[in-house]
Design an enzyme around this catalytic site. Structure first.
Site, PDB file in Angstrom:
ATOM      1  N   ALA B 286       0.821  -1.216   0.000  1.00  0.00           N
ATOM      2  CA  ALA B 286       0.000   0.000   0.000  1.00  0.00           C
ATOM      3  C   ALA B 286       0.852   1.261   0.000  1.00  0.00           C
ATOM      4  CB  ALA B 286      -0.926  -0.010   1.215  1.00  0.00           C
ATOM      5  N   GLU B 287       0.478   2.182  -0.866  1.00  0.00           N
ATOM      6  CA  GLU B 287       1.117   3.492  -0.915  1.00  0.00           C
ATOM      7  C   GLU B 287       0.030   4.480  -0.550  1.00  0.00           C
ATOM      8  OE1 GLU B 287       2.363   6.611  -1.422  1.00  0.00           O
ATOM      9  OE2 GLU B 287       2.663   6.565  -3.580  1.00  0.00           O
TER      10      GLU B 287
END
Lengths: 460, 526
Positions: B286-287
């Site tokens: 996840a960014e």
């Protein structure tokens, strides 16, 4: 370049003859400059000698340039001495040990460190004054008058920080307008001019287009050109009404086409089409320079009065190399200095061959480059009165006198502006422009080494 | 001059818009893409377009009277079908030679290159991004294809450690079906990178693009299929994130979730993945954003610092996770910076992003506009400059006025909350150490920058500034693949940096195989 076009020379020189004549001319210039050396301008020699301390000390030179670049943003004496410590004592350079010891001793004490800072401040201000005419024309016009009295004309340019906003751009425009006003009202100047330089216009101003419009953008070519024309119009109008020469300077490659298109369009407007005193710049380090020069020549042919082209090598070489490397582009500049020098000579020939449709102004401190232009001028029978040489204010005064003595006009590129930020600007130019480094060597070299500088390609 | 290259990877060249022919081609792109409007965007599973009961129009955010596309939303049933067929195709794709998968990525890069003009126009019209940002984005998408292809070439070379009588091999196998949930702000590049990396590693991929940029996603999907990716391993599911996205996140056959988007959604996915009772650990990459700071030291070059701050804060209306939202200034520089920064903002031209002289475009949608307008009125007393947008423009597009705030409290939302818009706040610091402290005092660690000419402070920042990407004496956006691998830590994200050496490995499981080759004292010759 082949010398076989219609308006060709009367006597075509063989390549060998040409080279020999250039060498002879160069030697003559060196000889002449030596005879002017100990006169009025000798302080410069002292200064250039002191700059020699930096030669062969690359780390120190780098730190010195970095320090000068930083200097304008140091607001207090204590911060100056702090940074002297950081830049010259804590960073390894080639400063001799005894000087280092002495310097750190001085910096260790609060009172004496103030003394060091003050010394540095005065030193930098003095250095800046070598290259920068003064704060405003009004305050420092005496220097210009003195130059004129010595037979040297000038083109005045306004230095400063980059324009980041339209407000800042407006300020520059009003500075240019004020400058034109001051120049035109200078009675003393006009007296000297009319007696000694009968064909000179009232004044000569170099305009940096990037300081007139903050949103110059090659992507937005059309709107950049339109806005720039709007910004330039009042300046050109004022110049026309006062009979002042206006030169549009060149800067980075990415704005070159914008400035050229702007010049082509605005000079064609009814108010300006028959005005004799406009000029633009061609930078010989650009691979596109010959093609651009041909365009300018064709354009100028259609004018009632020819345009002036200041032929320079260009001062943004490192910048262009970095930009193109980061974007993955072919560099727009020649990679080798000798290719630029060669191109400069080819552009000179192109300029001189277009006589009388364009006025050449050779902007260089390189004696070989200038000699080549002079020899070509003779070859193509271009009268000495028709072209001129331009050099930077503060550099190479004995050469200026030498060229004057050949009957060729010399014009100094004379920056005005705040001395301190201006110094950083000039250091950046010096740092970027390796030709100036060559020039410093040139000045201080002995006669044998100097002669070697007269060859186009260094055999070393 | 000596350049030191550590890899032979070559970044895609940016277009040189000072050239007239480039500007001409760019214009033609707008004309030709507009002829396709409205583009019909369908869910596609195993190469088949799906019928739908929900069609949502995609409108130009700068001019809502222009319809770009009709987006046919996928249903839960479609999502289930995509998951099922992905599982079925996994074995074949896994056993496809890496060279073949690598070849598809290289082909995709070529197609992207050939369609730059149309893609530029489409990105400009669907999300309202400026031309130069789009050019960098397309280059980034191409770089992702080429870079991950090159990385795969290296990774799929087995690592051998053979001894007398014992052979050891360390190698990688793909993890399984990957769900890609992408954002709209880099509609081409991020989606492309997030998709091609798991694909080249051997995983089937379900693309769930952002609602706001489904048309560009559809173009990219078609390019990947055209490049040779089998339609059985790549499926396209435009639609509501809360619906099909949430359904697939929970799906028992999805092994990896590759997500870029808001912190709330990302953390939700991680919680969801952790709570599932499966026969494997569902992995979430996840960014999730940032609250990025720039420190301007007392010796900074203001010409450069102001320009870099303008570009980093207001480029694409601040809608980048790397965008600048806090400027921390040393006291002695505060007033000069402030006035030059304000004047500089006031010189920008708002309007349609397709107009090359425009520097300020719209925000993505009306929801975003309302949210940002509310923030502006909530902190109206802190506003020191606002770029006026004309009334007419406000009605025809989702325009938000870019704002500079000023605050003494770095713990207030101005210093803590990600706004994802053209808002930046100035803070004051007594010294450089304090500036770093303020910069670090947030939940995020994504990008950050300093402007300084003091080598000590530069060194201090290198050691102490908590960011995934630190920039010194330049803007803080515009990371380039391989040169500046991109990504953050703390609550900015979890996982390896995009465009970096660890990224591909997230979609692979490493395997170590040891074989004893000695039989009754006999050792075969190797």
């Amino acid at each position: 370049m082949k010398a076989t076009e219609e308006s060709g020379p009367k006597t075509i020189l063989s390549p060998l003859d040409l080279q020999n004549r250039i060498l002879e001319k160069g030697k003559e210039l060196f000889r002449l400059s030596d005879s002017f050396e100990d006169g009025f301008f000798s302080t410069y020699r002292l200064f250039s000698k002191s700059l020699l301390f930096l030669e062969n000390r690359p780390l120190l030179k780098l730190q010195a340039f970095r320090f000068a670049d930083l200097f304008p943003s140091l607001s207090s004496l204590s911060s100056i001495s702090r940074y002297i410590r950081i830049y010259f004592i804590e960073t390894p350079t080639e400063i001799p040990k005894w000087i280092l010891l002495f310097l750190s001793l001085l910096l260790s004490n609060r009172l004496s460190s103030v003394f060091v800072a003050l010394g540095a401040k005065i030193g930098i201000k003095l250095t800046a004054k070598f290259f920068i005419l003064g704060r405003t024309y009004g305050s420092d016009r005496k220097k210009i008058i003195d130059r004129y009295k010595n037979g040297i004309c000038s083109t005045i340019d306004i230095l400063g920080e980059a324009v980041l906003s339209e407000k800042e751009a407006e300020r520059y425009i009003s500075e240019y307008l004020l400058l034109l006003e001051e120049v035109s009202k200078d009675k003393e100047l006009s007296e000297i001019r009319s007696s000694q330089f009968p064909n000179e216009p009232t004044g000569n101003v170099s305009v940096k287009c990037s300081s007139l419009y903050s949103q110059l953008d090659p992507l937005a070519h059309e709107s950049s050109v339109t806005h720039l024309m709007d910004k330039l119009r009042p300046i050109l109008s004022s110049a026309v009404s006062k009979n002042i020469f206006i030169n549009l300077d060149m800067e980075q490659y990415e704005t070159k086409d914008i400035i050229m298109d702007t010049a082509f369009r605005i000079f064609r407007e009814p108010e300006f089409e028959n005005y004799p005193h406009f000029g633009i710049v061609i930078q010989a380090y650009l691979k596109a320079s010959q093609a651009d020069l041909s365009k300018v020549i064709e354009y100028s042919k259609k004018r009632k009065y020819p345009l002036t082209v200041r032929l320079v090598k260009g001062a943004y070489w490192e910048y262009e190399m970095t930009q193109s490397a980061q974007k993955g582009w072919e560099p727009p500049v020649f990679l080798k200095k000798s290719d630029t020098d060669k191109n400069y000579e080819e552009c000179s020939a192109l300029l001189l061959r277009s006589y009388p449709h364009i006025r050449p102004a050779f902007g260089s401190h390189n004696i070989r480059s200038l000699s080549s232009a002079f020899v070509r001028a003779a070859e193509y029978s271009v009268p000495e009165k028709f072209f001129e040489v331009q050099m930077l204010y503060g550099m190479g005064n004995s050469y200026k006198q030498a060229i004057r003595s050949l009957g060729i006009s010399v014009r100094e590129y004379s920056p005005i502006g705040e001395v301190i930020p201006g110094m950083a600007y000039l250091v950046r130019r010096l740092l970027e422009n390796s030709t100036n480094e060559g020039f410093l060597k040139n000045i201080n070299a002995n006669s044998k080494d100097r002669e070697r500088l007269l060859y186009l390609e260094n055999t070393k | 001059m000596n350049f030191h290259h550590n890899s032979n990877f070559q970044n895609e060249t940016l277009r040189d818009f000072s050239k007239e022919e480039e500007r001409f081609i760019l214009n033609k792109g707008f004309i030709s893409i507009r002829k396709e409007f409205p583009i019909q965007v369908f869910p596609i599973i195993s190469g088949k377009s799906k019928k739908t009961s929900l069609i949502v129009p995609a409108l130009n955010p700068a001019n809502i009277n222009e319809k770009i596309a009709d987006i046919h939303y996928a249903s839960i049933a479609d999502a289930e079908e995509a998951a099922k067929t992905s599982i079925k195709s996994f074995e074949t794709w896994k056993n496809t030679k890496p060279e073949i998968r690598i070849g598809f990525l290289k082909k995709a890069a070529d197609i992207l290159r050939s369609q730059k003009a149309e893609l530029t126009a489409l990105i400009s019209l669907e999300v309202g991004k400026g031309i130069k940002d789009i050019d960098a984005e397309i280059a980034e998408a191409i770089d992702f294809c080429e870079f991950y292809a090159k990385e795969a070439e290296d990774i799929f070379q087995p690592r051998k450690r053979d001894l007398l009588g014992e052979e050891n091999v360390y190698t990688y196998i793909p993890r399984g079906v990957t769900l890609v949930v992408a954002p709209w702000n880099f509609p081409l590049a991020i989606l492309c990178g997030m998709t091609v990396a798991p694909l080249v590693a051997g995983n089937p991929v379900i693309m769930k693009p952002a609602e706001q940029s489904s048309t560009i996603a559809f173009k990219l999907f078609n390019i990947l299929i055209e490049a040779g990716i089998p339609s059985s391993v790549l499926h396209f599911l435009p639609g509501k994130g809360e619906e099909i996205g949430a359904y697939l996140v929970k799906h028992s056959e999805i092994h990896t979730i590759n997500f870029t988007g808001s912190r709330a959604v990302g953390l939700g996915m991680i919680r969801e993945a952790a709570s599932q009772d499966l026969k494997f650990v569902k992995k979430v990459v996840a960014e999730m954003g940032g609250k990025n700071a720039m420190i301007v030291d007392e010796d900074a070059d203001l010409d450069e610092a102001v320009i870099a701050s303008i570009q980093s804060a207001f480029g694409f209306q601040g809608q980048k996770c790397s965008a600048l939202s806090r400027i921390i200034l040393l006291e002695s520089k505060y007033d000069t910076f402030k006035s030059r920064f304000i004047d500089s903002l006031q010189s920008l031209k708002p309007g349609l992003p397709e107009d090359p002289s425009v520097k300020v475009g719209p925000v993505i949608d009306s929801e975003s506009k309302t949210r940002l307008d509310n923030i502006a009125s909530q902190f109206s007393s802190k506003i020191i400059s606002k770029l006026k947008i004309e009334e007419g423009q406000k009605y025809t597009g989702h325009f938000v006025e870019p704002i500079i705030f000023e605050s003494e409290d770095s713990t207030s939302p101005l210093g803590q909350t990600e706004f994802f818009g053209p808002y930046v706040t100035l803070f004051k610091a007594k010294n450089f150490e304090e500036a770093i402290k303020i910069a670090n005092n947030v939940d995020y660690a994504l990008t950050g920058g300093i402007f300084s000419r003091n080598p000590k402070n530069i060194q201090y920042a290198k050691e102490k500034f908590e960011v995934g990407n630190l920039y010194i004496n330049r803007g803080i956006t515009g990371a380039v693949v391989d040169r500046q691998p991109f990504g953050g830590y703390k609550l900015s994200g979890v996982g390896a940096k995009a465009g970096g050496p660890d990224y591909l490995k997230q979609f692979l499981e490493p395997i170590s195989i040891t074989e004893n080759t000695m039989r009754r004292g006999f050792i075969p010759e190797t």
